[in-house]
Design a protein around this motif. Structure first.
Motif, PDB file in Angstrom:
ATOM      1  N   LYS A 177     -30.586 -11.262  35.481  1.00  0.00           N
ATOM      2  CA  LYS A 177     -30.382 -12.587  34.879  1.00  0.00           C
ATOM      3  C   LYS A 177     -31.667 -13.335  34.119  1.00  0.00           C
ATOM      4  O   LYS A 177     -31.470 -13.748  33.009  1.00  0.00           O
ATOM      5  N   ARG A 191     -35.204 -12.751  47.835  1.00  0.00           N
ATOM      6  CA  ARG A 191     -36.339 -13.641  47.252  1.00  0.00           C
ATOM      7  C   ARG A 191     -37.684 -13.765  48.056  1.00  0.00           C
ATOM      8  O   ARG A 191     -38.586 -13.927  47.312  1.00  0.00           O
ATOM      9  N   ALA A 244     -37.301 -18.506  37.856  1.00  0.00           N
ATOM     10  CA  ALA A 244     -37.156 -18.107  36.364  1.00  0.00           C
ATOM     11  C   ALA A 244     -35.690 -18.726  35.731  1.00  0.00           C
ATOM     12  O   ALA A 244     -35.445 -19.035  34.845  1.00  0.00           O
ATOM     13  N   ALA A 245     -34.870 -18.774  36.998  1.00  0.00           N
ATOM     14  CA  ALA A 245     -33.387 -19.432  36.912  1.00  0.00           C
ATOM     15  C   ALA A 245     -33.803 -20.775  36.400  1.00  0.00           C
ATOM     16  O   ALA A 245     -32.439 -21.427  35.852  1.00  0.00           O
TER      17      ALA A 245
HETATM   18  N1  CTP Z   1     -35.083 -13.558  43.023  1.00  0.00           N
HETATM   19  C1  CTP Z   1     -35.982 -12.767  43.233  1.00  0.00           C
HETATM   20  N2  CTP Z   1     -36.162 -11.577  44.137  1.00  0.00           N
HETATM   21  C2  CTP Z   1     -34.581 -11.434  44.681  1.00  0.00           C
HETATM   22  C3  CTP Z   1     -33.797 -12.377  44.616  1.00  0.00           C
HETATM   23  C4  CTP Z   1     -33.951 -13.490  43.662  1.00  0.00           C
HETATM   24  O1  CTP Z   1     -37.083 -13.005  42.489  1.00  0.00           O
HETATM   25  N3  CTP Z   1     -34.664 -10.432  45.501  1.00  0.00           N
HETATM   26  C5  CTP Z   1     -35.178 -14.702  42.039  1.00  0.00           C
HETATM   27  C6  CTP Z   1     -33.956 -14.794  40.700  1.00  0.00           C
HETATM   28  O2  CTP Z   1     -34.651 -13.606  39.776  1.00  0.00           O
HETATM   29  C7  CTP Z   1     -33.941 -16.167  40.412  1.00  0.00           C
HETATM   30  C8  CTP Z   1     -34.590 -16.827  41.778  1.00  0.00           C
HETATM   31  O3  CTP Z   1     -35.063 -16.028  42.688  1.00  0.00           O
HETATM   32  O4  CTP Z   1     -34.983 -16.368  39.407  1.00  0.00           O
HETATM   33  C9  CTP Z   1     -33.369 -17.715  42.493  1.00  0.00           C
HETATM   34  O5  CTP Z   1     -32.305 -16.559  42.927  1.00  0.00           O
HETATM   35  P1  CTP Z   1     -30.771 -16.637  42.276  1.00  0.00           P
HETATM   36  O6  CTP Z   1     -30.600 -17.892  41.472  1.00  0.00           O
HETATM   37  O7  CTP Z   1     -30.047 -16.464  43.437  1.00  0.00           O
HETATM   38  O8  CTP Z   1     -30.945 -15.485  41.286  1.00  0.00           O
HETATM   39  P2  CTP Z   1     -30.199 -14.131  41.589  1.00  0.00           P
HETATM   40  O9  CTP Z   1     -30.586 -13.623  43.050  1.00  0.00           O
HETATM   41  O10 CTP Z   1     -30.674 -12.987  40.597  1.00  0.00           O
HETATM   42  O11 CTP Z   1     -28.585 -14.218  41.451  1.00  0.00           O
HETATM   43  P3  CTP Z   1     -27.235 -13.845  42.243  1.00  0.00           P
HETATM   44  O12 CTP Z   1     -27.739 -14.591  43.591  1.00  0.00           O
HETATM   45  O13 CTP Z   1     -26.060 -14.773  41.611  1.00  0.00           O
HETATM   46  O14 CTP Z   1     -27.355 -12.522  42.552  1.00  0.00           O
END
Ligand code: CTP
Ligand code: MG
Length: 254
Positions: A24, A81, A114-115
């Motif tokens: 993303k 995260r 970052a999101a």
């Molecule tokens: N993030 C991270 N490490 C992870 C999971 C998430 O650094 N193992 C970061 C994401 O890149 C994002 C932020 O935490 O910038 C918030 O997470 P989210 O919006 O949920 O992003 P994603 O986990 O990438 O999206 P999804 O849950 O839809 O897979």
């Protein structure tokens, strides 16, 4: 006034709900990737050094983006995260040394998604200034607009739920990032967070780890522009905001 401010920008997620082939944070919004927007946005708010957590599968690509920027370090993120943030925090002392900036117990450290790449400078400055005034944990948040209810399932197979309680909306806040902490508080909360994870307790934000220690967390005004880009609809909305400079400016001032 503290002499330096650091940040961890979490960008290691895959973005499964957005559904792109690339992680993303590498997705482009009006020609600029989310991670680039997030790092530049936090920098202009007065952050001296940034650690970006990248998906281990795309580490080289992220390193390439920031190769010419000594104030940015890239580290591999973890499975969730919280692991990514912890990896990012561990890199801060090395980064501080490299760029010759002071890091002490009270140095403000921001943890930013970052999101949330459109977060305005005002919302970031409010967090930094509250930390510099002596508060140890500060999070930006906005009032919730929908009425909130507590529900329970009525049966395992039904999509219908039953209302079992309500909460006073006026007391509720939707929490955003950057969440800010004194360096010592951030590390102590995340070290305790490792223990909680080992016991199977997973909290969804960094401030929750501070709350679990029984310590105060304070709240500053967030912003509609700090929306987290999670779904395709969010990306469409963000692109539309950027395509309307007047609207963008006025939202930035709120
Ligand atoms: N993030 C991270 N490490 C992870 C999971 C998430 O650094 N193992 C970061 C994401 O890149 C994002 C932020 O935490 O910038 C918030 O997470 P989210 O919006 O949920 O992003 P994603 O986990 O990438 O999206 P999804 O849950 O839809 O897979
Ligand atoms: Mg996620």
């Amino acid at each position: 006034m503290s002499s330096s401010v650091f940040a961890v920008v979490t960008a290691a997620g895959s973005g499964s709900r957005l559904g792109h082939d690339t992680p993303k944070a590498l997705v482009q919004l009006a020609g600029v990737s989310l991670v680039r927007r997030a790092v530049d946005g936090i920098r202009v708010a007065g952050v001296d050094g940034v650690v970006v957590t990248a998906p281990p599968t795309h580490l080289g690509e992220f390193e390439q983006i920031f190769a010419q920027e000594p104030d940015v370090a890239v580290v591999p993120g973890g499975n969730i995260r919280q692991d990514s943030v912890y990896n990012g925090l561990l890199e801060i002392p090395r980064l501080a040394k490299r760029i010759g900036k002071e890091l002490d117990e009270r140095t403000p450290v921001l943890i930013h998604d970052a999101a949330r790449c459109l977060t305005p400078k005002r919302a970031i400055r409010d967090v930094i200034e509250a930390l510099e005034s002596g508060l140890k944990a500060v999070i930006p948040a906005v009032p919730v607009t929908d009425t909130q209810k507590v529900v329970e399932p009525v049966g395992a197979s039904s999509k219908i739920e039953k209302v079992v309680g309500q909460v006073d909306r006026a007391q509720l806040r939707g929490v955003q990032t950057p969440q800010g902490f004194h360096w010592e508080t951030a590390m102590r909360a995340h070290e305790a967070g490792r223990e909680l994870l080992a016991q199977g307790v997973e909290l969804t934000d960094d401030a929750g780890l501070v709350e679990a220690l029984g310590e105060d967390v304070h709240v500053t005004p967030g912003s509609a522009l700090s929306m987290k880009i999670t779904t395709k609809l969010d990306l469409v909305v963000a692109a539309e905001i950027l395509a309307r400079p007047d609207q963008y400016q006025s939202l930035m001032g709120e």
